[in-house]
Scaffold this active site. Structure first.
Site, mmCIF file in Angstrom:
data_model
loop_
_atom_site.group_PDB
_atom_site.id
_atom_site.type_symbol
_atom_site.label_atom_id
_atom_site.label_comp_id
_atom_site.label_asym_id
_atom_site.label_seq_id
_atom_site.Cartn_x
_atom_site.Cartn_y
_atom_site.Cartn_z
ATOM 1 N N MET A 99 0.828 -1.211 0.000
ATOM 2 C CA MET A 99 0.000 0.000 0.000
ATOM 3 C C MET A 99 0.852 1.245 0.000
ATOM 4 O O MET A 99 0.402 2.320 -0.374
ATOM 5 C CB MET A 99 -0.866 0.035 1.255
ATOM 6 C CG MET A 99 -1.782 -1.124 1.384
ATOM 7 S SD MET A 99 -2.721 -0.915 2.888
ATOM 8 C CE MET A 99 -3.588 0.612 2.520
ATOM 9 N N LYS A 103 10.745 5.544 3.302
ATOM 10 C CA LYS A 103 12.168 5.368 3.562
ATOM 11 C C LYS A 103 12.365 4.338 4.670
ATOM 12 O O LYS A 103 13.270 3.524 4.618
ATOM 13 C CB LYS A 103 12.778 6.724 3.964
ATOM 14 C CG LYS A 103 14.295 6.766 3.884
ATOM 15 C CD LYS A 103 14.790 8.198 3.892
ATOM 16 C CE LYS A 103 14.686 8.881 5.235
ATOM 17 N NZ LYS A 103 15.438 8.396 6.356
ATOM 18 N N GLU A 104 11.494 4.388 5.647
ATOM 19 C CA GLU A 104 11.702 3.555 6.828
ATOM 20 C C GLU A 104 10.651 2.457 6.996
ATOM 21 O O GLU A 104 10.546 1.873 8.070
ATOM 22 C CB GLU A 104 11.733 4.444 8.079
ATOM 23 C CG GLU A 104 12.721 5.579 7.970
ATOM 24 C CD GLU A 104 13.850 5.483 8.987
ATOM 25 O OE1 GLU A 104 13.557 5.697 10.161
ATOM 26 O OE2 GLU A 104 15.004 5.206 8.613
ATOM 27 N N SER A 105 9.879 2.180 5.951
ATOM 28 C CA SER A 105 8.911 1.092 6.081
ATOM 29 C C SER A 105 8.345 0.666 4.733
ATOM 30 O O SER A 105 8.431 1.405 3.752
ATOM 31 C CB SER A 105 7.738 1.516 6.970
ATOM 32 O OG SER A 105 6.800 2.247 6.222
ATOM 33 N N ILE A 184 -7.179 1.409 7.660
ATOM 34 C CA ILE A 184 -7.982 2.624 7.584
ATOM 35 C C ILE A 184 -8.273 2.917 6.117
ATOM 36 O O ILE A 184 -7.352 3.019 5.302
ATOM 37 C CB ILE A 184 -7.223 3.830 8.208
ATOM 38 C CG1 ILE A 184 -6.829 3.544 9.666
ATOM 39 C CG2 ILE A 184 -8.050 5.103 8.089
ATOM 40 C CD1 ILE A 184 -7.974 3.314 10.602
ATOM 41 N N GLU A 188 -4.004 10.088 2.699
ATOM 42 C CA GLU A 188 -3.163 11.019 3.435
ATOM 43 C C GLU A 188 -3.679 12.435 3.204
ATOM 44 O O GLU A 188 -4.077 12.784 2.097
ATOM 45 C CB GLU A 188 -1.709 10.895 2.959
ATOM 46 C CG GLU A 188 -1.105 9.545 3.320
ATOM 47 C CD GLU A 188 0.037 9.136 2.394
ATOM 48 O OE1 GLU A 188 0.521 9.978 1.627
ATOM 49 O OE2 GLU A 188 0.410 7.955 2.440
ATOM 50 N N ASP A 220 6.718 13.489 14.609
ATOM 51 C CA ASP A 220 6.912 13.504 13.148
ATOM 52 C C ASP A 220 5.562 13.779 12.485
ATOM 53 O O ASP A 220 5.235 13.228 11.438
ATOM 54 C CB ASP A 220 7.482 12.163 12.656
ATOM 55 C CG ASP A 220 7.887 12.209 11.179
ATOM 56 O OD1 ASP A 220 8.215 13.308 10.674
ATOM 57 O OD2 ASP A 220 7.856 11.160 10.514
ATOM 58 N N ASP A 237 1.927 6.426 12.204
ATOM 59 C CA ASP A 237 3.390 6.528 12.083
ATOM 60 C C ASP A 237 4.074 7.042 13.366
ATOM 61 O O ASP A 237 4.529 8.172 13.426
ATOM 62 C CB ASP A 237 3.718 7.443 10.881
ATOM 63 C CG ASP A 237 5.117 7.192 10.335
ATOM 64 O OD1 ASP A 237 5.836 6.354 10.893
ATOM 65 O OD2 ASP A 237 5.476 7.853 9.339
HETATM 66 N N1 ADP Z 1 -3.444 1.591 9.265
HETATM 67 C C1 ADP Z 1 -3.285 2.023 8.009
HETATM 68 N N2 ADP Z 1 -4.352 1.998 7.166
HETATM 69 C C2 ADP Z 1 -4.207 2.411 5.886
HETATM 70 N N3 ADP Z 1 -3.047 2.857 5.362
HETATM 71 C C3 ADP Z 1 -1.955 2.903 6.132
HETATM 72 C C4 ADP Z 1 -2.022 2.496 7.507
HETATM 73 N N4 ADP Z 1 -0.793 2.646 8.038
HETATM 74 C C5 ADP Z 1 0.002 3.131 7.046
HETATM 75 N N5 ADP Z 1 -0.692 3.293 5.898
HETATM 76 C C6 ADP Z 1 -0.171 3.791 4.601
HETATM 77 O O1 ADP Z 1 1.219 3.516 4.497
HETATM 78 C C7 ADP Z 1 1.985 4.725 4.432
HETATM 79 C C8 ADP Z 1 3.262 4.595 5.248
HETATM 80 O O2 ADP Z 1 2.962 4.357 6.609
HETATM 81 P P1 ADP Z 1 3.667 5.155 7.770
HETATM 82 O O3 ADP Z 1 3.217 4.554 9.065
HETATM 83 O O4 ADP Z 1 3.435 6.620 7.613
HETATM 84 O O5 ADP Z 1 5.209 4.780 7.552
HETATM 85 P P2 ADP Z 1 6.480 5.623 7.030
HETATM 86 O O6 ADP Z 1 7.376 5.691 8.207
HETATM 87 O O7 ADP Z 1 7.067 4.820 5.930
HETATM 88 O O8 ADP Z 1 6.015 6.984 6.583
HETATM 89 C C9 ADP Z 1 1.038 5.794 4.977
HETATM 90 O O9 ADP Z 1 1.366 7.065 4.482
HETATM 91 C C10 ADP Z 1 -0.305 5.300 4.520
HETATM 92 O O10 ADP Z 1 -0.544 5.648 3.184
HETATM 93 MG MG MG Z 2 4.641 8.251 7.361
#
Ligand code: ADP
Ligand code: MG
Length: 285
Positions: A99, A103-105, A184, A188, A220, A237
């Site tokens: 999805m 950079k970190e995930s 969810i 964004e 963040d 995040d």
């Molecule tokens: N619980 C969730 N439900 C739907 N989309 C998610 C969820 N968690 C993360 N995402 C999607 O994955 C992206 C990256 O997750 P995030 O936790 O922000 O990690 P990162 O550190 O890589 O920014 C988010 O910007 C969002 O689009």
């Molecule tokens: Mg993020």
């Protein structure tokens, strides 16, 4: 990284013990030496080397051959191991599509018979540069996989503390570098054009306040880490969160609030005073 589900099928149960041994010993060894595998898995040296070769061909482990023979996880290896454990625990039944990749995930959606549609966030700290961490150990430096696991644990901790108090995805479980949460169905904030920016701004500020009351500063927060749909918004995040009691917490809080105030001014021309908003957030009622 785009083939976790494919690679998953190729990893047999013999590899499970070796991967488990790498996981359990990565706090002590940058590269887990062969004698540990002998002790924990009771395989012959030849068998261990054959399994390591296979895992290394699949790019799941990185082998070290100077000084001593040992192995450590790659990001993919740690992710596969974590996924396997979650499947074994009946938390995940099927891994879906990517999805989002940051950079970190790397974030996947997944199906869980017990929890419905979920997302799995595989943390990766220090990738792809494999920067070494300055922490001396008996067998070399602390491996980045350890930091990656810490990051996942921290995120799960924050979500556990916040869920039910602030609007965050429901935490389901975590293992290794993988954090499982509710999916969810939103976008964004940066990618939507709001019809009611002021109302949404106030909702976000209220979430910041609720998190602060639970002792958490996001640290963040931005238009990238807020998901919205027509029913509400969710803050995501959290690995870098700061405890509200820490001495720099107020600085991080100010920065979070400033990011939001600045974004709404630039995107919607909304004028809000940073100090006033900050005061509202910190007011304990
Ligand atoms: N619980 C969730 N439900 C739907 N989309 C998610 C969820 N968690 C993360 N995402 C999607 O994955 C992206 C990256 O997750 P995030 O936790 O922000 O990690 P990162 O550190 O890589 O920014 C988010 O910007 C969002 O689009
Ligand atoms: Mg993020």
């Amino acid at each position: 990284m785009h083939d976790l589900a494919e690679v998953y099928k190729k990893v047999d149960s013999m590899s499970d013990c070796i991967m488990g041994a790498i996981f359990n010993n990565m706090w002590d060894f940058e590269y887990v030496p062969i004698h540990v595998f002998e002790r924990e898995c009771r395989f012959s040296q030849e068998k261990i080397e054959a399994v390591l070769k296979k895992l290394s061909d699949l790019r799941l482990v990185e082998k070290k051959i100077e000084e001593y023979i040992g192995a450590s996880f790659t990001f993919k290896g740690l992710s596969i191991y974590s996924l396997k454990m979650l499947v074994k625990r009946d938390v995940i039944d099927m891994l879906g599509k990517i999805m989002g990749e940051g950079k970190e995930s790397v974030v996947y959606n997944a199906l869980s018979k017990r929890h419905g549609e979920v997302v799995v966030k595989f943390h990766r700290v220090g990738y792809p540069s494999f920067k070494k961490v300055k922490e001396k150990r008996s067998y070399g430096t602390l491996h980045h996989t350890v930091l990656t696991v810490r990051s996942a644990k921290r995120e799960f901790t924050a979500l556990k503390r916040l869920y039910g108090y602030a609007s965050v995805p429901k935490p389901v479980d975590w293992k290794g570098n993988a954090v499982v949460t509710e999916l969810i169905d939103g976008m964004e904030l940066i990618h939507v054009r709001l019809e009611n920016p002021e109302e949404v701004f106030e909702m976000i500020v209220d979430e910041i306040k609720k998190m602060y009351l639970r002792g958490i500063v996001h640290a963040d927060l931005s238009q990238y880490n807020i998901l919205v749909n027509k029913n509400g918004l969710w803050i995501i995040d959290f690995p870098q969160f700061v405890d509200a009691g820490e001495k720099n917490a107020e600085e991080y809080l100010r920065r979070d609030v400033n990011n939001i105030v600045t974004y709404f001014r630039r995107a919607y021309g909304l004028k809000k005073n940073l100090n006033q908003v900050l005061q509202y957030v910190m007011d304990r009622k």
